[in-house]
Write a protein that holds these residues in place. Sequence first.
Motif, PDB file in Angstrom:
ATOM      1  N   TYR A 147      -2.812  11.541  11.813  1.00  0.00           N
ATOM      2  CA  TYR A 147      -2.473  11.001  13.131  1.00  0.00           C
ATOM      3  C   TYR A 147      -1.638   9.726  13.015  1.00  0.00           C
ATOM      4  CZ  TYR A 147      -6.716   8.167  12.248  1.00  0.00           C
ATOM      5  OH  TYR A 147      -7.665   7.342  11.703  1.00  0.00           O
ATOM      6  N   PRO A 148      -0.902   9.364  14.066  1.00  0.00           N
ATOM      7  CA  PRO A 148      -0.022   8.189  14.015  1.00  0.00           C
ATOM      8  C   PRO A 148      -0.784   6.916  13.653  1.00  0.00           C
ATOM      9  CG  PRO A 148       0.438   9.488  15.974  1.00  0.00           C
ATOM     10  CD  PRO A 148      -0.803  10.065  15.364  1.00  0.00           C
ATOM     11  N   GLY A 149      -0.230   6.173  12.715  1.00  0.00           N
ATOM     12  CA  GLY A 149      -0.799   4.883  12.343  1.00  0.00           C
ATOM     13  C   GLY A 149      -2.003   4.949  11.440  1.00  0.00           C
ATOM     14  N   VAL A 150      -2.384   6.136  10.963  1.00  0.00           N
ATOM     15  CA  VAL A 150      -3.604   6.268  10.162  1.00  0.00           C
ATOM     16  C   VAL A 150      -3.611   5.230   9.037  1.00  0.00           C
ATOM     17  CG1 VAL A 150      -2.572   8.104   8.744  1.00  0.00           C
ATOM     18  CG2 VAL A 150      -5.059   7.851   8.837  1.00  0.00           C
ATOM     19  N   ARG A 151      -4.724   4.544   8.899  1.00  0.00           N
ATOM     20  CA  ARG A 151      -4.823   3.428   7.960  1.00  0.00           C
ATOM     21  C   ARG A 151      -6.288   3.178   7.646  1.00  0.00           C
ATOM     22  NH1 ARG A 151      -7.215  -0.301  10.994  1.00  0.00           N
ATOM     23  NH2 ARG A 151      -6.738  -0.416  13.217  1.00  0.00           N
ATOM     24  N   SER A 152      -6.506   2.275   6.725  1.00  0.00           N
ATOM     25  CA  SER A 152      -7.865   1.838   6.430  1.00  0.00           C
ATOM     26  C   SER A 152      -8.202   0.622   7.286  1.00  0.00           C
ATOM     27  CB  SER A 152      -7.986   1.458   4.950  1.00  0.00           C
ATOM     28  OG  SER A 152      -9.205   0.790   4.707  1.00  0.00           O
ATOM     29  N   ASP A 153      -9.473   0.474   7.614  1.00  0.00           N
ATOM     30  CA  ASP A 153      -9.901  -0.779   8.244  1.00  0.00           C
ATOM     31  C   ASP A 153     -10.608  -1.673   7.230  1.00  0.00           C
ATOM     32  OD1 ASP A 153     -12.190   0.682   7.993  1.00  0.00           O
ATOM     33  OD2 ASP A 153     -12.895   0.399  10.035  1.00  0.00           O
ATOM     34  N   SER A 154     -10.538  -1.277   5.950  1.00  0.00           N
ATOM     35  CA  SER A 154     -11.000  -2.128   4.853  1.00  0.00           C
ATOM     36  C   SER A 154      -9.788  -2.588   4.058  1.00  0.00           C
ATOM     37  CB  SER A 154     -11.940  -1.357   3.915  1.00  0.00           C
ATOM     38  OG  SER A 154     -13.089  -0.896   4.595  1.00  0.00           O
ATOM     39  N   ALA A 162       1.965  -5.702  -0.857  1.00  0.00           N
ATOM     40  CA  ALA A 162       1.772  -6.916  -0.062  1.00  0.00           C
ATOM     41  C   ALA A 162       0.734  -6.714   1.031  1.00  0.00           C
ATOM     42  CB  ALA A 162       3.101  -7.356   0.548  1.00  0.00           C
ATOM     43  N   LYS A 163       0.745  -5.533   1.665  1.00  0.00           N
ATOM     44  CA  LYS A 163      -0.189  -5.283   2.755  1.00  0.00           C
ATOM     45  C   LYS A 163      -1.571  -4.956   2.204  1.00  0.00           C
ATOM     46  CE  LYS A 163       2.424  -4.000   6.858  1.00  0.00           C
ATOM     47  NZ  LYS A 163       2.579  -2.979   7.925  1.00  0.00           N
ATOM     48  N   ALA A 164      -2.561  -5.718   2.654  1.00  0.00           N
ATOM     49  CA  ALA A 164      -3.938  -5.456   2.248  1.00  0.00           C
ATOM     50  C   ALA A 164      -4.572  -4.402   3.147  1.00  0.00           C
ATOM     51  CB  ALA A 164      -4.756  -6.741   2.296  1.00  0.00           C
ATOM     52  N   ILE A 165      -4.228  -4.405   4.441  1.00  0.00           N
ATOM     53  CA  ILE A 165      -4.662  -3.362   5.363  1.00  0.00           C
ATOM     54  C   ILE A 165      -3.566  -2.307   5.334  1.00  0.00           C
ATOM     55  CG2 ILE A 165      -5.428  -2.790   7.685  1.00  0.00           C
ATOM     56  CD1 ILE A 165      -7.229  -4.797   6.310  1.00  0.00           C
ATOM     57  N   ALA A 166      -3.770  -1.274   4.531  1.00  0.00           N
ATOM     58  CA  ALA A 166      -2.682  -0.362   4.190  1.00  0.00           C
ATOM     59  C   ALA A 166      -2.699   0.889   5.064  1.00  0.00           C
ATOM     60  CB  ALA A 166      -2.788   0.044   2.724  1.00  0.00           C
ATOM     61  N   ASP A 167      -1.522   1.502   5.199  1.00  0.00           N
ATOM     62  CA  ASP A 167      -1.409   2.744   5.942  1.00  0.00           C
ATOM     63  C   ASP A 167      -1.859   3.923   5.073  1.00  0.00           C
ATOM     64  OD1 ASP A 167       1.153   4.105   4.659  1.00  0.00           O
ATOM     65  OD2 ASP A 167       1.600   1.977   4.913  1.00  0.00           O
ATOM     66  N   GLY A 168      -2.190   5.031   5.737  1.00  0.00           N
ATOM     67  CA  GLY A 168      -2.700   6.207   5.054  1.00  0.00           C
ATOM     68  C   GLY A 168      -1.803   6.746   3.952  1.00  0.00           C
ATOM     69  N   PRO A 169      -0.485   6.906   4.210  1.00  0.00           N
ATOM     70  CA  PRO A 169       0.387   7.422   3.148  1.00  0.00           C
ATOM     71  C   PRO A 169       0.392   6.542   1.897  1.00  0.00           C
ATOM     72  CG  PRO A 169       1.462   7.668   5.260  1.00  0.00           C
ATOM     73  CD  PRO A 169       0.221   6.879   5.518  1.00  0.00           C
ATOM     74  N   SER A 170       0.294   5.227   2.059  1.00  0.00           N
ATOM     75  CA  SER A 170       0.252   4.336   0.893  1.00  0.00           C
ATOM     76  C   SER A 170      -1.037   4.522   0.101  1.00  0.00           C
ATOM     77  CB  SER A 170       0.383   2.873   1.340  1.00  0.00           C
ATOM     78  OG  SER A 170       1.635   2.628   1.944  1.00  0.00           O
ATOM     79  N   ILE A 171      -2.144   4.695   0.817  1.00  0.00           N
ATOM     80  CA  ILE A 171      -3.428   4.917   0.143  1.00  0.00           C
ATOM     81  C   ILE A 171      -3.410   6.254  -0.583  1.00  0.00           C
ATOM     82  CG2 ILE A 171      -5.928   5.148   0.468  1.00  0.00           C
ATOM     83  CD1 ILE A 171      -5.605   3.387   2.988  1.00  0.00           C
ATOM     84  N   LEU A 172      -2.827   7.266   0.059  1.00  0.00           N
ATOM     85  CA  LEU A 172      -2.742   8.588  -0.572  1.00  0.00           C
ATOM     86  C   LEU A 172      -1.918   8.536  -1.849  1.00  0.00           C
ATOM     87  CD1 LEU A 172      -3.406  11.585  -0.399  1.00  0.00           C
ATOM     88  CD2 LEU A 172      -1.381  11.892   1.055  1.00  0.00           C
ATOM     89  N   ARG A 173      -0.798   7.816  -1.825  1.00  0.00           N
ATOM     90  CA  ARG A 173       0.013   7.672  -3.049  1.00  0.00           C
ATOM     91  C   ARG A 173      -0.778   6.979  -4.149  1.00  0.00           C
ATOM     92  NH1 ARG A 173       4.130   6.502   0.617  1.00  0.00           N
ATOM     93  NH2 ARG A 173       3.827   4.259   0.310  1.00  0.00           N
TER      94      ARG A 173
END
Length: 493
Positions: free
Chosen positions: A50-57, A72-83
């Motif tokens: 879904y749009p904007g999917v991210r972690s809240d940790s 740089a971003k500590a609150i990262a978006d889903g695609p970055s976490i998946l990579r």
Amino acid sequence: MTDHVDVLIVGAGLSGIGAAHHIQAALPERTYAILEARDAIGGTWDLFRYPGVRSDSDMHTLGYRFRPWTQAKAIADGPSILRYIRDTATEAGIDRHIRFGHRVVRAEWSSENARWTVEAVHDGKPVHLAASFLYVCSGYYRYDAGHTPHFPGIERFGGTLVHPQHWPADLDYTGKQVVVIGSGATAVTIVPAMADRAAHVTMLQRSPTYIASLPAEDPIANRLRRLVGVRRAYPITRWKNVALSTLIYQLSRRRPQVMKSMIRKGAVQQLPPGYDIDTHFTPRYQPWDQRLCVAPDGDLFTAIRNGRASVVTDHITEFSETGLRLESGAELEADIVITATGLRLLAFGGIQLTVDGRDITPPETMAYKGMMLSGVPNFAFTIGYTNASWTLKADLVSEYVVRLLRHLDTHGYDQCVPTNADPGLTEQPLLDFQAGYVLRSIDEFPKAGSRAPWRLGMSYAHDVLKLRYGRVDDGVLRCQRRPTRDAAIPAES
């Protein structure tokens, strides 16, 4: 992959890849495999689109202990976490140990053989594998369906109805009127993400949620990386964030009025003057009775302030052809309705466990250290923290499993099983958490006990001492050789 492995891991998400890395690095002589029901690595972070999917940790604690987060971003978006997860698997060669499209349905333990026989379904056909140790890293919710309450008249709605867990890749919401039902982390994420393109986004909630604004970037972490390098900066930042989150949680539990005041002041500063905060942003429950939602850089408040989004606190009477009718008499026009109404929990991915011919029912078991089951040998599972990052606990569970396997090797044992012999122990829910998705299904999960080691701890610092450094042979975890090897006098610890 061979028919038998030393360790069989279920799930190739954040927990499963981390578990494989720990086992492979610490016990290179051990064979292992991962069975993944879906066709890709990533678990949650591959499922949700879904749009904007991210972690809240923050990623300094949601990231693995062994692999620093460097963005740089500590609150990262889903695609970055998946990579991040996939890169971890690829670089360590873990991806070569994964069997995709294998949904585990049954696991049978034989004490005589000290072995699990695991049945999975692949392309509609049963596949059987054997393992000495079964490690379930499948999370605790259903992947095939989310929770959607019954809404009267929903079949009449002429627009598009979407649950975030099954987001259509071709959904075009440009210029559309969007209503997001819900006020949890998913809704708080979707609303500002859709507000940039939609005509307007309304977050429709029955009751408010605590929402705190946090910087998307951690300036201390970024500066530390420049000063002392990635490897030194990461553990410092990790413990800094653990300490901060623990402080916030403890303050919420012990001084809830102080925490309420802090959150309210933050909302007042970011919302338009005169905004009805009491109605829309003042929950009835105490902070951290449910998970605290995060708005990175205050994105939700910005969308409201700019008039691109709004919050309505009301109950749905029924759907109409063009939207929703509310108890207050108001009507919300909608082209698209997003039902961000929560998850459906599922214990151990729905696997039927059997021990020596006896089916195991999870509610009849008790969770040992929040990661093993009473009466179930050579079995571990991962459930993360509800008040901190999931991976903090997942890493510790993996470290403990490594210690346990070493303990078995050192003493020549084949099997270990937690045994509850404490007559004064009383049962408690596994998760002491008031979120709706937990309360709906917690009776289907193992129980916790009234005291250690049968309690699911929610303190990372305390768990570090217990799981990383505490004794394995604590008198509750019983280890022995299988009867066929030494039938006369089984060694026991």
